[in-house]
Design a protein around this motif. Structure first.
Motif, PDB file in Angstrom:
ATOM      1  N   ARG A 180       0.820  -1.209   0.000  1.00 29.68           N
ATOM      2  CA  ARG A 180       0.000   0.000   0.000  1.00 29.68           C
ATOM      3  C   ARG A 180       0.862   1.270   0.000  1.00 29.68           C
ATOM      4  O   ARG A 180       0.585   2.229   0.704  1.00 29.68           O
ATOM      5  CB  ARG A 180      -0.970  -0.008   1.183  1.00 29.68           C
ATOM      6  CG  ARG A 180      -1.951  -1.168   1.121  1.00 29.68           C
ATOM      7  CD  ARG A 180      -2.976  -1.108   2.231  1.00 29.68           C
ATOM      8  NE  ARG A 180      -3.903  -2.229   2.107  1.00 29.68           N
ATOM      9  CZ  ARG A 180      -4.930  -2.456   2.927  1.00 29.68           C
ATOM     10  NH1 ARG A 180      -5.147  -1.620   3.927  1.00 29.68           N
ATOM     11  NH2 ARG A 180      -5.718  -3.493   2.751  1.00 29.68           N
ATOM     12  N   GLY A 181       1.915   1.224  -0.817  1.00 24.93           N
ATOM     13  CA  GLY A 181       2.759   2.389  -0.980  1.00 24.93           C
ATOM     14  C   GLY A 181       3.593   2.737   0.222  1.00 24.93           C
ATOM     15  O   GLY A 181       4.137   3.835   0.307  1.00 24.93           O
ATOM     16  N   LYS A 182       3.732   1.804   1.155  1.00 23.10           N
ATOM     17  CA  LYS A 182       4.486   2.114   2.370  1.00 23.10           C
ATOM     18  C   LYS A 182       5.732   1.225   2.432  1.00 23.10           C
ATOM     19  O   LYS A 182       6.557   1.259   1.538  1.00 23.10           O
ATOM     20  CB  LYS A 182       3.580   1.926   3.595  1.00 23.10           C
ATOM     21  CG  LYS A 182       2.347   2.852   3.569  1.00 23.10           C
ATOM     22  CD  LYS A 182       1.541   2.717   4.835  1.00 23.10           C
ATOM     23  CE  LYS A 182       0.250   3.556   4.749  1.00 23.10           C
ATOM     24  NZ  LYS A 182       0.515   4.979   4.592  1.00 23.10           N
ATOM     25  N   ASP A 183       5.874   0.442   3.502  1.00 22.26           N
ATOM     26  CA  ASP A 183       7.075  -0.368   3.656  1.00 22.26           C
ATOM     27  C   ASP A 183       7.152  -1.465   2.604  1.00 22.26           C
ATOM     28  O   ASP A 183       6.134  -1.958   2.105  1.00 22.26           O
ATOM     29  CB  ASP A 183       7.095  -1.005   5.052  1.00 22.26           C
ATOM     30  CG  ASP A 183       7.347   0.029   6.134  1.00 22.26           C
ATOM     31  OD1 ASP A 183       7.787   1.135   5.796  1.00 22.26           O
ATOM     32  OD2 ASP A 183       7.092  -0.282   7.311  1.00 22.26           O
ATOM     33  N   VAL A 184       8.367  -1.884   2.309  1.00 24.73           N
ATOM     34  CA  VAL A 184       8.566  -2.983   1.371  1.00 24.73           C
ATOM     35  C   VAL A 184       8.209  -4.304   2.044  1.00 24.73           C
ATOM     36  O   VAL A 184       8.242  -4.448   3.266  1.00 24.73           O
ATOM     37  CB  VAL A 184      10.023  -3.024   0.877  1.00 24.73           C
ATOM     38  CG1 VAL A 184      10.310  -1.849  -0.034  1.00 24.73           C
ATOM     39  CG2 VAL A 184      11.003  -3.052   2.043  1.00 24.73           C
ATOM     40  N   PHE A 185       7.858  -5.283   1.223  1.00 23.27           N
ATOM     41  CA  PHE A 185       7.561  -6.613   1.730  1.00 23.27           C
ATOM     42  C   PHE A 185       8.836  -7.303   2.210  1.00 23.27           C
ATOM     43  O   PHE A 185       9.945  -6.965   1.797  1.00 23.27           O
ATOM     44  CB  PHE A 185       6.906  -7.467   0.645  1.00 23.27           C
ATOM     45  CG  PHE A 185       5.526  -7.013   0.262  1.00 23.27           C
ATOM     46  CD1 PHE A 185       4.491  -7.039   1.182  1.00 23.27           C
ATOM     47  CD2 PHE A 185       5.250  -6.563  -1.025  1.00 23.27           C
ATOM     48  CE1 PHE A 185       3.215  -6.633   0.837  1.00 23.27           C
ATOM     49  CE2 PHE A 185       3.985  -6.153  -1.379  1.00 23.27           C
ATOM     50  CZ  PHE A 185       2.961  -6.186  -0.447  1.00 23.27           C
ATOM     51  N   ARG A 186       8.664  -8.309   3.057  1.00 26.30           N
ATOM     52  CA  ARG A 186       9.805  -9.055   3.601  1.00 26.30           C
ATOM     53  C   ARG A 186      10.115 -10.278   2.739  1.00 26.30           C
ATOM     54  O   ARG A 186       9.260 -10.839   2.094  1.00 26.30           O
ATOM     55  CB  ARG A 186       9.507  -9.499   5.036  1.00 26.30           C
ATOM     56  CG  ARG A 186       9.359  -8.342   6.006  1.00 26.30           C
ATOM     57  CD  ARG A 186       9.152  -8.825   7.428  1.00 26.30           C
ATOM     58  NE  ARG A 186       7.889  -9.527   7.601  1.00 26.30           N
ATOM     59  CZ  ARG A 186       7.757 -10.783   7.973  1.00 26.30           C
ATOM     60  NH1 ARG A 186       8.830 -11.517   8.180  1.00 26.30           N
ATOM     61  NH2 ARG A 186       6.574 -11.327   8.123  1.00 26.30           N
ATOM     62  N   LYS A 187      11.383 -10.683   2.785  1.00 31.23           N
ATOM     63  CA  LYS A 187      11.891 -11.892   2.108  1.00 31.23           C
ATOM     64  C   LYS A 187      11.482 -11.917   0.629  1.00 31.23           C
ATOM     65  O   LYS A 187      10.970 -12.904   0.112  1.00 31.23           O
ATOM     66  CB  LYS A 187      11.420 -13.154   2.842  1.00 31.23           C
ATOM     67  CG  LYS A 187      11.980 -13.248   4.259  1.00 31.23           C
ATOM     68  CD  LYS A 187      11.734 -14.600   4.877  1.00 31.23           C
ATOM     69  CE  LYS A 187      12.301 -14.672   6.296  1.00 31.23           C
ATOM     70  NZ  LYS A 187      13.755 -14.484   6.358  1.00 31.23           N
ATOM     71  N   TRP A 188      11.754 -10.819  -0.046  1.00 31.39           N
ATOM     72  CA  TRP A 188      11.372 -10.643  -1.449  1.00 31.39           C
ATOM     73  C   TRP A 188      12.385 -11.342  -2.349  1.00 31.39           C
ATOM     74  O   TRP A 188      13.584 -11.073  -2.287  1.00 31.39           O
ATOM     75  CB  TRP A 188      11.321  -9.152  -1.764  1.00 31.39           C
ATOM     76  CG  TRP A 188      10.580  -8.786  -3.013  1.00 31.39           C
ATOM     77  CD1 TRP A 188       9.300  -8.346  -3.130  1.00 31.39           C
ATOM     78  CD2 TRP A 188      11.109  -8.810  -4.355  1.00 31.39           C
ATOM     79  NE1 TRP A 188       8.984  -8.087  -4.435  1.00 31.39           N
ATOM     80  CE2 TRP A 188      10.080  -8.366  -5.217  1.00 31.39           C
ATOM     81  CE3 TRP A 188      12.339  -9.160  -4.908  1.00 31.39           C
ATOM     82  CZ2 TRP A 188      10.243  -8.268  -6.594  1.00 31.39           C
ATOM     83  CZ3 TRP A 188      12.513  -9.069  -6.280  1.00 31.39           C
ATOM     84  CH2 TRP A 188      11.469  -8.624  -7.113  1.00 31.39           C
ATOM     85  N   VAL A 189      11.901 -12.243  -3.208  1.00 33.01           N
ATOM     86  CA  VAL A 189      12.776 -12.974  -4.131  1.00 33.01           C
ATOM     87  C   VAL A 189      12.112 -13.068  -5.495  1.00 33.01           C
ATOM     88  O   VAL A 189      10.892 -12.974  -5.628  1.00 33.01           O
ATOM     89  CB  VAL A 189      13.093 -14.402  -3.614  1.00 33.01           C
ATOM     90  CG1 VAL A 189      13.767 -14.350  -2.249  1.00 33.01           C
ATOM     91  CG2 VAL A 189      11.829 -15.258  -3.550  1.00 33.01           C
ATOM     92  N   PHE A 190      12.943 -13.289  -6.512  1.00 37.17           N
ATOM     93  CA  PHE A 190      12.463 -13.498  -7.880  1.00 37.17           C
ATOM     94  C   PHE A 190      12.939 -14.864  -8.361  1.00 37.17           C
ATOM     95  O   PHE A 190      14.109 -15.231  -8.188  1.00 37.17           O
ATOM     96  CB  PHE A 190      13.007 -12.408  -8.808  1.00 37.17           C
ATOM     97  CG  PHE A 190      12.682 -12.625 -10.267  1.00 37.17           C
ATOM     98  CD1 PHE A 190      11.368 -12.714 -10.701  1.00 37.17           C
ATOM     99  CD2 PHE A 190      13.698 -12.749 -11.207  1.00 37.17           C
ATOM    100  CE1 PHE A 190      11.057 -12.911 -12.042  1.00 37.17           C
ATOM    101  CE2 PHE A 190      13.406 -12.936 -12.552  1.00 37.17           C
ATOM    102  CZ  PHE A 190      12.086 -13.016 -12.970  1.00 37.17           C
ATOM    103  N   ILE A 191      12.017 -15.632  -8.975  1.00 41.00           N
ATOM    104  CA  ILE A 191      12.356 -16.945  -9.526  1.00 41.00           C
ATOM    105  C   ILE A 191      11.993 -16.934 -11.008  1.00 41.00           C
ATOM    106  O   ILE A 191      10.821 -17.070 -11.380  1.00 41.00           O
ATOM    107  CB  ILE A 191      11.618 -18.081  -8.799  1.00 41.00           C
ATOM    108  CG1 ILE A 191      11.984 -18.075  -7.317  1.00 41.00           C
ATOM    109  CG2 ILE A 191      11.943 -19.429  -9.431  1.00 41.00           C
ATOM    110  CD1 ILE A 191      11.313 -19.176  -6.512  1.00 41.00           C
TER     111      ILE A 191
END
Length: 497
Positions: free
Chosen positions: A146-157
């Motif tokens: 919602r335009g605020k903090d970044v998500f945790r444990k962000w990865v790309f596969i």
């Protein structure tokens, strides 16, 4: 979370310092995801551990079907924001790994993250060409909550296919997005570029001596094996790594109503059994007598409490009748002994994202009514409940974008481009590629799926929309392209500092 606007070097990026006039607002904002190798490795291990259990548990990013928006026509011409621009795509090196659907680009995949409520989520994304070959583009709402903090444990596969990571996992280091999304949750800026670390693959576990275990800087763990007291004493004499837990404690007689009471049966004589009461209680009868068939030798040798009888029956069979009474006890405990076995996880550095799968090109200030292919992993049902997609494999829509811009009041949108398409949520963040070359499987990213719309009111998604990629998007892309990342494990598989 404090926003890191200027300079980039303060966030640990190897990049030039950018300054803006005092009266000017920057077009971009950036946040750290997991810039440190230890944190990045932890994120990769979280998603790949237990054969990808967390990946299989994840669901598509939440979308509230109670309020599916409509697109409202805003203007009939392409915004005048400067000259069109293109950044060419890059190919990938040869690899033995294959995707079953060869018409799909290797660059597309899924991003996985944990939202504020602790739920495991995913969106769609693609690798995009950049200076350091380490950039992913997706929807802004797939990086920022919602335009605020970044998500945790962000990865790309990349190349994600039915729970598999054929080209490894790439952990987000730094996220870049539009200033207006970051500040005002304005979906005209619903895009994000994420600089990722080198890809990693987690290898098989390896048992090692304690000395090697202590020296290992990568992933490691201890697996205890239960041993006997004699083995424990021998281990101590040899200065081995062993320990004990608990204590030896006898069981206690208790009443049948004690909260920890456990019923045991105790063999007794026929006389005591006959004299015992019937019901539930200490020393009461335990069921009916039990007749055991035995051999002649067993019968002759028997010295127990059971009744032998007078000999063989008419069929020549021998039997012993056993009698039992109740015993209610609070169970005792016993000390247990363990020996340590030491394991290390040997990870493999796979190199830069763009070197492994390539990167799509980037386009901005392009005319409307362009032929485009939109890729993604749709999963959610339509508003009417029909669920044609599983989210396990990528899908696509082909067509021309609309001839005018659209507004979506729900998301503060004023200039979105639209495409007729029935893909559902889960496709969020998937790339819109123009000038797509089906042989090379490359094109130019000119949008990312942001919202879903039901234009004809039949409770089925029939349009998707994307922010218009203009000069401001190009500014954000250029800043993200400066971000340098690195390997998180050494050639030996150890965690780097």
């Amino acid at each position: 979370m404090k926003r890191l606007l200027i300079p980039l070097a303060a966030a640990g990026l190897t990049a030039a310092t950018f300054a803006f006039p005092a009266s000017a607002e920057p077009h971009w904002a950036t946040d750290p995801l997991a810039p440190k190798p230890a944190d990045a490795y932890s994120s990769a291990n979280f998603w790949l551990d237990a054969n990808g259990a967390a990946l299989r548990k994840a669901t598509q990013y939440y979308w509230d079907f109670k309020n599916v928006p409509k697109l409202v026509g805003a203007q009939s011409k392409t915004p005048d924001d400067g000259k069109p621009g293109l950044t060419a795509p890059t190919g990938s090196v040869a690899t033995a790994t294959k995707v079953k659907n060869v018409n799909l680009p290797k660059t597309i995949g899924k991003v996985f993250f944990i939202d504020r409520s602790g739920k495991y989520r995913w969106c769609s994304a693609t690798s995009i060409q950049s200076r350091h070959r380490n950039l992913v583009v997706t929807a802004g709402h797939c990086v920022y909550e919602r335009g605020k903090d970044v998500f945790r444990k962000w990865v790309f596969i990349p190349g994600y296919y039915q729970g598999k990571a054929p080209w490894g996992i790439y952990v987000g280091a730094y996220a870049f997005t539009a200033y207006d999304l970051d500040t005002y949750d304005d979906y005209d800026g619903d895009y994000a570029f994420v600089a990722v670390h080198n890809g990693v693959a987690l290898g098989a576990e390896k048992e090692v001596p304690l000395s090697e275990y202590k020296a290992w800087l990568g992933d490691k763990w201890i697996k205890p094996r239960e041993i006997s007291k004699e083995e424990f004493l021998k281990c101590q004499l040899n200065l081995g790594e062993c320990w004990s837990e608990g204590e030896d404690k006898d069981s206690d007689l208790v009443g049948p109503d004690h909260p920890d009471a456990v019923l045991e049966k105790v063999e007794t004589t026929k006389e005591k059994y006959v004299a015992a009461k019937v019901g539930k209680g200490q020393g009461f009868k335990f069921g009916e007598p039990v007749v055991e068939q035995v051999t002649k030798k067993q019968w002759d040798d028997y010295k127990g409490l059971g009744e032998k009888g007078t000999g063989a029956d008419k069929a020549g069979n021998y039997a012993i009748t056993h009698y039992y009474t109740q015993k209610w006890v609070k169970p005792g405990t016993s000390r247990k002994y363990f020996e340590g076995h030491y394991f290390i996880g040997v990870a493999k550095d796979l190199g830069r994202l763009g070197d492994v799968v390539g990167g799509q090109g980037f386009a901005w200030n392009q005319p409307m009514n362009q032929s485009v292919i939109a890729f993604g992993y749709p999963s959610a049902p339509h508003p009417d409940g029909d669920k044609p997609y599983t989210g396990l494999t990528p899908k696509y829509c082909m067509g021309k974008t609309a001839t005018k811009m659209y507004q979506i009041n729900t998301f503060k949108v004023e200039t979105h481009q639209a495409l007729k398409c029935s893909m559902t949520p889960g496709a969020d963040g998937g790339p819109w590629l123009i000038k797509y070359n089906n042989n090379k499987r490359t094109g130019y990213v000119n949008g990312v799926t942001s919202t879903f719309a039901d234009q004809d009111g039949n409770n089925r998604i029939d349009f998707i929309s994307s922010p218009y990629f203009d000069g401001e998007v190009a500014d954000v892309y250029n800043q993200a392209s400066l971000a340098e990342t690195k390997a998180i494990v050494s050639p030996k598989g150890e965690l780097l500092q």
